[in-house]
Motif scaffolding. Structure first.
Motif, PDB file in Angstrom:
ATOM      1  N   LEU A  12      71.170  33.628  21.800  1.00 29.49           N
ATOM      2  CA  LEU A  12      72.272  33.267  20.535  1.00 29.49           C
ATOM      3  C   LEU A  12      73.585  33.747  20.515  1.00 29.49           C
ATOM      4  O   LEU A  12      74.243  33.066  19.878  1.00 29.49           O
ATOM      5  CB  LEU A  12      71.549  33.669  19.318  1.00 29.49           C
ATOM      6  CG  LEU A  12      69.884  33.208  19.192  1.00 29.49           C
ATOM      7  CD1 LEU A  12      69.152  34.016  17.997  1.00 29.49           C
ATOM      8  CD2 LEU A  12      69.909  31.637  18.437  1.00 29.49           C
ATOM      9  N   LEU A  50      68.677  35.496  11.313  1.00 26.94           N
ATOM     10  CA  LEU A  50      68.992  34.221  11.638  1.00 26.94           C
ATOM     11  C   LEU A  50      68.979  33.319  10.622  1.00 26.94           C
ATOM     12  O   LEU A  50      68.112  33.103   9.820  1.00 26.94           O
ATOM     13  CB  LEU A  50      68.090  33.638  12.960  1.00 26.94           C
ATOM     14  CG  LEU A  50      67.664  34.853  14.008  1.00 26.94           C
ATOM     15  CD1 LEU A  50      66.578  34.182  14.821  1.00 26.94           C
ATOM     16  CD2 LEU A  50      69.095  34.991  14.913  1.00 26.94           C
ATOM     17  N   LYS A  53      68.219  27.035  11.192  1.00 21.62           N
ATOM     18  CA  LYS A  53      68.459  26.354  12.505  1.00 21.62           C
ATOM     19  C   LYS A  53      68.678  27.050  13.783  1.00 21.62           C
ATOM     20  O   LYS A  53      67.837  26.736  14.678  1.00 21.62           O
ATOM     21  CB  LYS A  53      70.138  25.620  12.430  1.00 21.62           C
ATOM     22  CG  LYS A  53      70.375  24.949  13.735  1.00 21.62           C
ATOM     23  CD  LYS A  53      69.791  23.658  13.821  1.00 21.62           C
ATOM     24  CE  LYS A  53      70.057  22.973  14.916  1.00 21.62           C
ATOM     25  NZ  LYS A  53      69.080  22.576  16.129  1.00 21.62           N
ATOM     26  N   GLU A  54      68.894  28.414  13.479  1.00 24.47           N
ATOM     27  CA  GLU A  54      69.042  29.418  14.970  1.00 24.47           C
ATOM     28  C   GLU A  54      67.243  29.750  14.931  1.00 24.47           C
ATOM     29  O   GLU A  54      67.007  29.801  16.040  1.00 24.47           O
ATOM     30  CB  GLU A  54      69.950  30.539  14.667  1.00 24.47           C
ATOM     31  CG  GLU A  54      71.265  30.399  14.572  1.00 24.47           C
ATOM     32  CD  GLU A  54      72.154  31.363  13.777  1.00 24.47           C
ATOM     33  OE1 GLU A  54      73.284  31.553  14.245  1.00 24.47           O
ATOM     34  OE2 GLU A  54      71.507  32.359  12.906  1.00 24.47           O
ATOM     35  N   ASP A  57      65.832  26.712  16.736  1.00 27.89           N
ATOM     36  CA  ASP A  57      66.024  26.790  18.053  1.00 27.89           C
ATOM     37  C   ASP A  57      65.253  27.769  18.788  1.00 27.89           C
ATOM     38  O   ASP A  57      64.661  27.455  19.906  1.00 27.89           O
ATOM     39  CB  ASP A  57      67.532  26.997  18.101  1.00 27.89           C
ATOM     40  CG  ASP A  57      68.316  25.897  17.786  1.00 27.89           C
ATOM     41  OD1 ASP A  57      67.551  24.742  17.508  1.00 27.89           O
ATOM     42  OD2 ASP A  57      69.465  26.116  17.662  1.00 27.89           O
TER      43      ASP A  57
END
Length: 101
Positions: A12, A50, A53-54, A57
């Protein structure tokens, strides 16, 4: 910090940020909070928040799936004003609870 958390942060934040995090933890693993009470805080208690979207992922799913998991109560989320945030530790715990075997 567990190796899986460092790996996730490396993905990340980039390798350099993860390397700096590891070096900082090795240099000062325990920080005193209150000298009178002897209370201490370890780097384990620090959070990596987070965005949906993170988190998606990280779990290799869509952001819509993440929001669905939150609404059904399978995945805890933190409210920051009108936005949803996730602790990396909660995502790792979700993975551990969701094993097939």
């Amino acid at each position: 910090m567990p190796i899986s958390a460092i790996t996730a942060l490396a993905r990340l934040l980039g390798r350099q940020a993860a390397k700096e995090l590891v070096e900082a933890e090795q240099a000062d693993p325990v920080t005193p909070l209150n000298k009178d009470e002897g209370a201490r805080m370890t780097s384990q208690s620090l959070f990596a928040f987070l965005r949906p979207k993170e988190a998606a992922d990280f779990l290799s799913v869509s952001a819509r799936t993440i929001k669905r998991l939150v609404s059904e109560g399978s995945l805890p989320a933190v409210r920051v004003r009108n936005s949803m945030r996730f602790k990396l530790q909660d995502l790792e715990l979700y993975i551990e609870r969701s094993r097939w075997s």
